[in-house]
Design a protein around this motif. Structure first.
Motif, PDB file in Angstrom:
ATOM      1  N   ALA A   1       0.929  -1.132  -0.118  1.00  0.00           N
ATOM      2  CA  ALA A   1       0.039   0.397   0.140  1.00  0.00           C
ATOM      3  C   ALA A   1       0.774   1.098   0.291  1.00  0.00           C
ATOM      4  O   ALA A   1       0.423   1.998  -0.372  1.00  0.00           O
ATOM      5  CB  ALA A   1      -0.764   0.266   0.818  1.00  0.00           C
TER       6      ALA A   1
ATOM      7  N   HIS B   1       0.801   4.157  -2.884  1.00  0.00           N
ATOM      8  CA  HIS B   1      -1.018   4.640  -3.541  1.00  0.00           C
ATOM      9  C   HIS B   1      -0.769   5.696  -3.672  1.00  0.00           C
ATOM     10  O   HIS B   1       0.176   6.533  -2.940  1.00  0.00           O
ATOM     11  CB  HIS B   1      -1.384   3.800  -2.298  1.00  0.00           C
ATOM     12  CG  HIS B   1      -2.002   2.504  -2.070  1.00  0.00           C
ATOM     13  ND1 HIS B   1      -3.211   2.540  -1.608  1.00  0.00           N
ATOM     14  CD2 HIS B   1      -1.876   1.759  -3.096  1.00  0.00           C
ATOM     15  CE1 HIS B   1      -2.951   0.889  -1.529  1.00  0.00           C
ATOM     16  NE2 HIS B   1      -2.694   0.854  -3.037  1.00  0.00           N
TER      17      HIS B   1
ATOM     18  N   THR C   1      -5.776   7.976  -2.817  1.00  0.00           N
ATOM     19  CA  THR C   1      -5.841   6.451  -1.575  1.00  0.00           C
ATOM     20  C   THR C   1      -5.770   6.458  -0.500  1.00  0.00           C
ATOM     21  O   THR C   1      -6.408   5.883   0.677  1.00  0.00           O
ATOM     22  CB  THR C   1      -5.432   5.499  -2.394  1.00  0.00           C
ATOM     23  OG1 THR C   1      -6.118   6.265  -3.777  1.00  0.00           O
ATOM     24  CG2 THR C   1      -6.044   4.356  -2.162  1.00  0.00           C
ATOM     25  N   HIS C   2      -4.690   7.119  -0.100  1.00  0.00           N
ATOM     26  CA  HIS C   2      -4.232   7.201   1.592  1.00  0.00           C
ATOM     27  C   HIS C   2      -5.011   7.801   2.486  1.00  0.00           C
ATOM     28  O   HIS C   2      -5.300   6.805   3.657  1.00  0.00           O
ATOM     29  CB  HIS C   2      -2.749   7.523   1.269  1.00  0.00           C
ATOM     30  CG  HIS C   2      -1.674   6.645   1.160  1.00  0.00           C
ATOM     31  ND1 HIS C   2      -1.294   5.783   1.498  1.00  0.00           N
ATOM     32  CD2 HIS C   2      -0.875   6.291   0.420  1.00  0.00           C
ATOM     33  CE1 HIS C   2       0.016   5.119   1.276  1.00  0.00           C
ATOM     34  NE2 HIS C   2       0.435   5.819   0.773  1.00  0.00           N
TER      35      HIS C   2
END
Length: 250
Positions: free
Chosen positions: A87, A90, A94-95
């Motif tokens: 992740a 990103h 998005t985070h």
């Protein structure tokens, strides 16, 4: 030293979550890719970890509400690290969305504990994290949010940590003192605190936030730390690793 009462801890969780989300909202894509204060981690890694630990603590409480326990992370430390790595890259939006959703989930779970007779678990309901109870999970999430907000390097450094938070770290991080050592922590203007039970005594003095940052493995931001033994200046002692609450999967 005493931990905050449950209602005070709940308020601190909301305050810390608001600070983290406010900070994350200001980050652009290039900011997320920039290095954090943690070696080898970008800000994206820190944000991914904050999302992961928030979801993990929410799940602890959701299972506790059913009288069950569950591992903090699927796959233990290895699973945690893999999720962060996947992740970290990103984009900022998005985070921000993932972190907000995770914090909303965690706070909703803790908010059910505030009212007598609610359907949520009690503060003393068992969870798997450190073989403890929901209250321990609340303290853990408080630590994660406050410390990692500082790791983002956007102005919320250790100098912003409250006295109560620093004193909590003195207690929680006392296992980092080697067995042969005893540390007398002397925050400027405040009573001394002793941690460790060894025969080799060292006095560590300075601003309370600098002492807490050092214990937490972070860079003291005010430059006030001094160490002495038998009235002579000495180097700050080496500390043991941070006490981990996640079993390693082989």
């Amino acid at each position: 030293m005493t931990a905050p009462a449950p209602d005070a801890l709940l308020a601190e969780l909301h305050k810390a979550a608001a600070a983290v989300t406010s900070t994350a909202a200001k980050l652009a894509d290039e900011d997320v890719l920039a290095p954090s204060a943690l070696p080898g981690w970008t800000r994206g890694h820190v944000l991914a970890h904050l999302t992961g630990i928030s979801n993990a603590m929410a799940r602890q409480l959701e299972y506790a509400a059913r009288g069950e326990t569950v591992d903090l992370y699927d796959g233990g430390q290895e699973g945690r690290n893999k999720a962060i790595g996947m992740a970290a890259g990103h984009d900022a939006a998005t985070h921000q969305a993932d972190l907000q959703a995770a914090l909303d989930r965690a706070l909703a779970a803790f908010d059910t504990l505030e009212y007598p007779g609610s359907v949520g678990p009690g503060w003393q309901a068992p969870i798997s994290y450190r073989g403890g109870v929901v209250f321990d999970g609340g303290l853990a999430l408080w630590r994660e949010l406050v410390i990692h907000a500082s790791d983002l390097g956007t102005g919320l450094g250790p100098e912003t940590w409250s006295r109560q938070f620093c004193e909590h770290l003195f207690d929680f991080l006392s296992p980092r003192v080697p067995p042969a050592d005893r540390l007398v922590l002397q925050p400027l203007g405040l009573p001394p605190v002793s941690i460790g039970s060894g025969g080799r005594s060292t006095v560590v003095s300075g601003m309370i936030t600098d002492i807490a940052a050092w214990l937490a493995g972070r860079e003291p931001s005010l430059g006030s730390l001094r160490a002495s033994a038998a009235a002579d200046g000495v180097d700050l002692p080496e500390l043991l690793p941070w006490p981990s609450g996640v079993p390693t999967v082989s």
